[in-house]
Enzyme design. Structure first.
Site, short mmCIF file in Angstrom:
data_model
loop_
_atom_site.label_atom_id
_atom_site.label_comp_id
_atom_site.label_asym_id
_atom_site.label_seq_id
_atom_site.Cartn_x
_atom_site.Cartn_y
_atom_site.Cartn_z
CE LYS A 1 78.58 43.68 44.54
NZ LYS A 1 78.50 42.98 45.83
CB SER B 1 74.70 43.37 46.84
OG SER B 1 76.04 43.04 47.14
CB SER C 1 76.83 40.26 48.43
OG SER C 1 75.82 41.05 48.99
N1 GLN Z 1 72.36 41.44 52.19
C1 GLN Z 1 73.35 41.89 53.12
C2 GLN Z 1 73.22 43.38 53.29
O1 GLN Z 1 72.33 43.91 52.74
C3 GLN Z 1 74.73 41.54 52.63
C4 GLN Z 1 75.16 42.36 51.48
C5 GLN Z 1 76.55 42.03 51.03
O2 GLN Z 1 77.08 40.96 51.32
N2 GLN Z 1 77.16 42.98 50.35
O3 GLN Z 1 73.97 44.00 53.95
#
Ligand code: GLN
Length: 504
Positions: free
Chosen positions: A80, A155, A179
């Site tokens: 990532k 994400s 994510s």
């Molecule tokens: N969707 C969640 C957020 O927007 C989690 C994102 C993540 O785990 N990085 O914060």
């Protein structure tokens, strides 16, 4: 001809070690899969072809000298783009860090490379990991390999899509509120968020420091276990003060029987608003698969879990606001030229460097941490955090793991969710686990009968119970392999299915 569509990471490492094929051949297979599929998929922000070929050659040379090539010898891996790797850029999919070259390598990345893996590139993500669809990347969206008109989740959407499409055998993502597990679920791959503190976060750009955790994606549970072994084997990382000694043989414990062990289910969660019938049916199937192998189902209660999203969207933006303050266009990040004052330069650099969601999160954090507001929101959110943690502790006195959906529904279309609070609800089943710091895993169940898209189950476990989690995930996978999946009955294919279902 080596094809990543047919080989698991474990088979690749074994084949390279046995001399059936070289690490270089595997690297080339990964790069040609990228050439063929990236034009439709856009899972990557950067393909590090030179680095991949050089690393693979070095692995082959080590092998030729009679040295141990490592448990991940020749396995093509993607990272990532919030993970540093010298020789690549690390942008967090933000204009703020456009072209930023890593000056050191993250511990998690370095450990996979030390185990013999081949770094193929950096994957797309929501900007600074804020999101659940990868649509907020400043550079381009990533398409879901099962239906190119839909999101891969987020994400860590690029990592999940790259693995699902057979571009790489393994990828790393980060999970602050879901994510890893949410995109794994929408792309039909396995994704593990280990217990907080299990994998070092040194060199991973921070979002919410009390919530962030790194973990692997793969198409098979055993490959996730293989990656976990390599991530924890050297012991705690002195460069991450939260890193624990989690050395364990995750692979060796994979086939631990689930017979006689207890699976918790939370009836109220299966009545959650927004949960589709198809996903609910998938969870019923996963339950049956575990029961068929002798696991006992017990009902447990997590009474405060309904407040998890509210607590998270106080705690996470506060931590993000604090962490992202360093991107001021002077020490790091995009810098606007020709401003009359430093204050103007900082303001403009931040306004133009960050995208909408990143700005929204930081404004929210700034507001929530201001005097007066702090007592009204931040403090109660931390109290809710304690209550949720205690709920889990009580539940795990009665069961070994908890079975629940990973996501309320299958992959949605681009632009379908435009209201931020609706997007936040995509993580309704994952966020509570980050709040408690426990581990969780998404396990593919096959394709849904109605949608034709991947459906997954999520297993959550007590702190540092990740090896148990993997053995339960493996038990579900065994059932799915045996043709017990919903809809089409088949396990999630080790292939790449584009729009309309044709194999590309
Ligand atoms: N969707 C969640 C957020 O927007 C989690 C994102 C993540 O785990 N990085 O914060």
């Amino acid at each position: 001809m080596v094809s990543l569509d047919e080989l698991s990471a474990r088979q690749i490492a074994a084949g390279v070690a046995a001399g059936d094929f070289s690490a270089l051949e595997v690297a080339k297979a990964s790069l040609s899969a990228l050439d063929a599929r990236e034009p439709q998929l856009h899972a990557f922000l950067q393909v590090s072809a030179g680095l991949a070929l050089d690393t693979a050659r070095a692995t082959d040379e080590r092998l030729a000298r009679g040295e141990e090539p490592g448990p991940l010898a020749g396995v093509p891996v993607a990272f990532k783009d919030n993970m540093h790797l010298v020789g690549t850029c690390t942008t967090c999919a933000s204009r703020m860090l456009g072209g930023y070259e890593s000056v050191f390598t993250a511990t998690c990345v370095g450990r996979l490379l030390a185990a013999g893996a081949t770094p193929v590139g950096k994957t797309n993500m929501d900007e600074f990991a804020f999101g659940s669809s990868t649509e907020s990347s400043a550079f381009h969206p990533t398409n879901n390999p099962w239906d190119l008109t839909r999101v891969p989740g987020g994400s860590s959407g690029g990592s999940a899509a790259a693995v699902a499409a057979g571009e790489v055998a393994l990828a790393l993502g980060s999970d602050t509120g879901g994510s890893i597990r949410q995109p794994a679920s929408l792309c039909g791959v396995v994704g593990l968020k280990p217990t907080y503190g299990t994998v070092s976060r040194y060199g991973v750009v921070a979002f919410g420091s009390s919530l962030d955790q790194v973990g692997p994606f793969a198409r098979r549970v055993e490959d996730v276990a293989l990656a976990m072994n390599a991530l924890v084997a050297p012991g705690p990382d002195p460069l991450d003060s939260t890193s624990q000694d989690c050395r364990a043989d995750f692979l060796g414990r994979l086939d631990d029987a689930v017979e006689g062990r207890r699976v918790g289910v939370v009836p109220a969660l299966l009545e959650a608003e927004g949960l589709t019938g198809e996903v609910k049916a998938g969870i019923a199937l996963a339950r049956r698969v575990l029961e068929d192998q002798g696991a006992k189902v017990v009902e447990v209660d997590l009474p405060n879990i309904a407040s998890a999203i509210a607590a998270y969207y106080v705690i996470a933006p506060c931590e993000a606001f604090s962490n992202l303050a360093r991107f001021d266009g002077v020490r790091y990040g995009h810098q606007e030229e020709g401003c009359a004052t430093l204050a103007r330069q900082t303001a403009l650099s931040r306004a133009r460097g960050f995208g909408r969601e990143a700005i929204r999160r930081q404004m929210l954090g700034a507001y929530l941490l201001s005097s007066g507001t702090y007592d009204r929101y931040y403090y109660p959110a931390q109290q809710v955090r304690t209550l949720i943690t205690q709920d889990y502790e009580r539940a795990y006195e009665q069961c070994d793991v908890i079975l629940m959906p990973a996501t309320p529904r299958t992959a949605f279309r681009f632009g379908e969710i435009s209201d931020p609070t609706q997007m936040y609800a995509s993580d309704m089943f994952t966020i509570s686990n980050n709040i408690a710091g426990n581990g969780g895993i998404s396990v593919p169940l096959g394709l849904g009968q109605e949608s034709g898209l991947p459906i997954s189950a999520q297993l959550q476990g007590p702190a540092f119970g990740d090896a148990t989690l993997l053995s339960f995930a493996r038990a579900i996978e065994r059932g799915v392999d045996a043709g017990l999946g919903p809809g089409k009955g088949a396990p999630v294919a080790l292939g790449f299915i584009g729009k309309g279902g044709e194999l590309l």
